[in-house]
Motif scaffolding. Structure first.
Motif, PDB file in Angstrom:
ATOM      1  N   UNK A 199       1.114  -1.455   2.841  1.00 18.58           N
ATOM      2  CA  UNK A 199       1.662  -0.133   2.554  1.00 18.58           C
ATOM      3  C   UNK A 199       0.806   0.642   1.568  1.00 18.58           C
ATOM      4  N   UNK A 200       0.179  -0.067   0.653  1.00 13.04           N
ATOM      5  CA  UNK A 200      -0.623   0.589  -0.361  1.00 13.04           C
ATOM      6  C   UNK A 200      -2.107   0.466  -0.041  1.00 13.04           C
ATOM      7  N   UNK A 201      -2.862   1.498  -0.365  1.00 10.78           N
ATOM      8  CA  UNK A 201      -4.305   1.419  -0.197  1.00 10.78           C
ATOM      9  C   UNK A 201      -4.855   0.392  -1.178  1.00 10.78           C
ATOM     10  N   UNK A 202      -5.658  -0.568  -0.707  1.00  9.99           N
ATOM     11  CA  UNK A 202      -6.180  -1.596  -1.603  1.00  9.99           C
ATOM     12  C   UNK A 202      -7.181  -1.017  -2.598  1.00  9.99           C
ATOM     13  N   UNK A 203      -7.311  -1.670  -3.732  1.00 10.38           N
ATOM     14  CA  UNK A 203      -8.297  -1.262  -4.721  1.00 10.38           C
ATOM     15  C   UNK A 203      -9.684  -1.610  -4.193  1.00 10.38           C
ATOM     16  N   UNK A 204     -10.704  -1.070  -4.845  1.00  8.95           N
ATOM     17  CA  UNK A 204     -12.070  -1.385  -4.417  1.00  8.95           C
ATOM     18  C   UNK A 204     -12.342  -2.884  -4.536  1.00  8.95           C
ATOM     19  N   UNK A 205     -11.831  -3.491  -5.590  1.00  8.40           N
ATOM     20  CA  UNK A 205     -12.031  -4.940  -5.764  1.00  8.40           C
ATOM     21  C   UNK A 205     -11.378  -5.722  -4.626  1.00  8.40           C
TER      22      UNK A 205
ATOM     23  N   UNK B 204       5.307   4.004  11.247  1.00 11.18           N
ATOM     24  CA  UNK B 204       4.959   3.266  10.045  1.00 11.18           C
ATOM     25  C   UNK B 204       4.377   4.227   9.017  1.00 11.18           C
ATOM     26  N   UNK B 205       4.869   4.125   7.803  1.00 11.75           N
ATOM     27  CA  UNK B 205       4.401   4.986   6.732  1.00 11.75           C
ATOM     28  C   UNK B 205       3.470   4.212   5.826  1.00 11.75           C
ATOM     29  N   UNK B 206       2.404   4.851   5.415  1.00 13.99           N
ATOM     30  CA  UNK B 206       1.505   4.232   4.450  1.00 13.99           C
ATOM     31  C   UNK B 206       1.481   5.096   3.204  1.00 13.99           C
ATOM     32  N   UNK B 207       1.246   4.482   2.062  1.00 10.99           N
ATOM     33  CA  UNK B 207       1.289   5.203   0.799  1.00 10.99           C
ATOM     34  C   UNK B 207      -0.005   4.954   0.050  1.00 10.99           C
ATOM     35  N   UNK B 208      -0.639   6.009  -0.400  1.00 11.38           N
ATOM     36  CA  UNK B 208      -1.890   5.871  -1.126  1.00 11.38           C
ATOM     37  C   UNK B 208      -1.662   6.130  -2.607  1.00 11.38           C
ATOM     38  N   UNK B 209      -2.170   5.235  -3.444  1.00 13.16           N
ATOM     39  CA  UNK B 209      -2.010   5.401  -4.886  1.00 13.16           C
ATOM     40  C   UNK B 209      -3.375   5.615  -5.521  1.00 13.16           C
TER      41      UNK B 209
END
Length: 211
Positions: free
Chosen positions: A177-183, A60-65
């Motif tokens: 898949x994407x890193x969640x925002x702080x909110x 599984x691949x995860x992507x950080x924005x």
């Protein structure tokens, strides 16, 4: 049935390391884990936070924005605030304790029944076993988690989070898949803590506290 955590060693049936009781075990001491533990603390619910081994060859691949400085700054500031809260309120954060295996009581021979008592989950670590009413996973391969829930005879369907939550297993960031925002991290932490506080197993405690 047990759920070996990513990168874990083989399950050990030896429980001589001792068993410790708590309301909630949070697996993962990053932003999500600390946010959940802080929210639970504000609501008077105890928890123990342990580390989770990173997934190895899960496919599984995860992507950080987090390419912009604002997002990175927000995450850094949130982490600073959460660590400060954890320190000032003496939250039980165990950075040197790694969760190796997760079992649902009644589906595993990890511990003899008299020791298990009424707790639903057993989290095995190198220092012993943590017994809890609830477990919060902050990272785990979604496909393996789905198989684990199916092995318990649970009808998973499309809503993995709801199926897990029904048995006291709460997910933050699992399968994303994407890193969640702080909110979003704070929002999910509040939702999980609310679900735990409102769970039938904790109603007697809430009545005693006048909640």
């Amino acid at each position: 049935m047990s759920l070996p955590l990513p990168g874990s060693v083989a399950t050990r049936s030896d429980a001589h390391g001792g068993a410790e009781l708590t309301t909630t075990v949070v697996i993962g001491s990053g932003l999500s884990g600390l946010a959940v533990a802080s929210e639970l603390s504000r609501r008077g619910i105890e928890s123990i936070v342990v580390e989770c081994m990173e997934a190895v060859d899960t496919g599984q691949l995860s992507r950080t924005v987090m390419t912009d400085s604002v997002s990175l700054s927000e995450r850094t500031e949130l982490l600073r605030l959460l660590r400060g809260y954890a320190s000032s309120h003496s939250l039980d954060i165990r950075h040197s304790t790694i969760a190796e295996n997760l079992c649902m009581v009644g589906h595993s021979l990890l511990l003899p029944a008299p020791v298990l008592g009424t707790k639903k989950w057993a989290v095995q670590t190198g220092n012993g076993v943590l017994l809890a009413d609830h477990v919060v996973l902050t990272k785990y391969p979604q496909n393996q988690l789905r198989r684990f829930l199916l092995s318990l005879g649970l009808a998973v369907g499309h809503d993995l989070k709801a199926a897990a939550q029904a048995i006291g297993l709460h997910l933050v960031g699992v399968g994303e898949l994407l890193s969640p925002t702080t909110r979003e991290i704070v929002r999910q932490a509040k939702l999980v803590s609310t679900a735990i506080v409102q769970h039938p197993s904790l109603l007697p405690m809430q009545r005693a506290l006048g909640a």
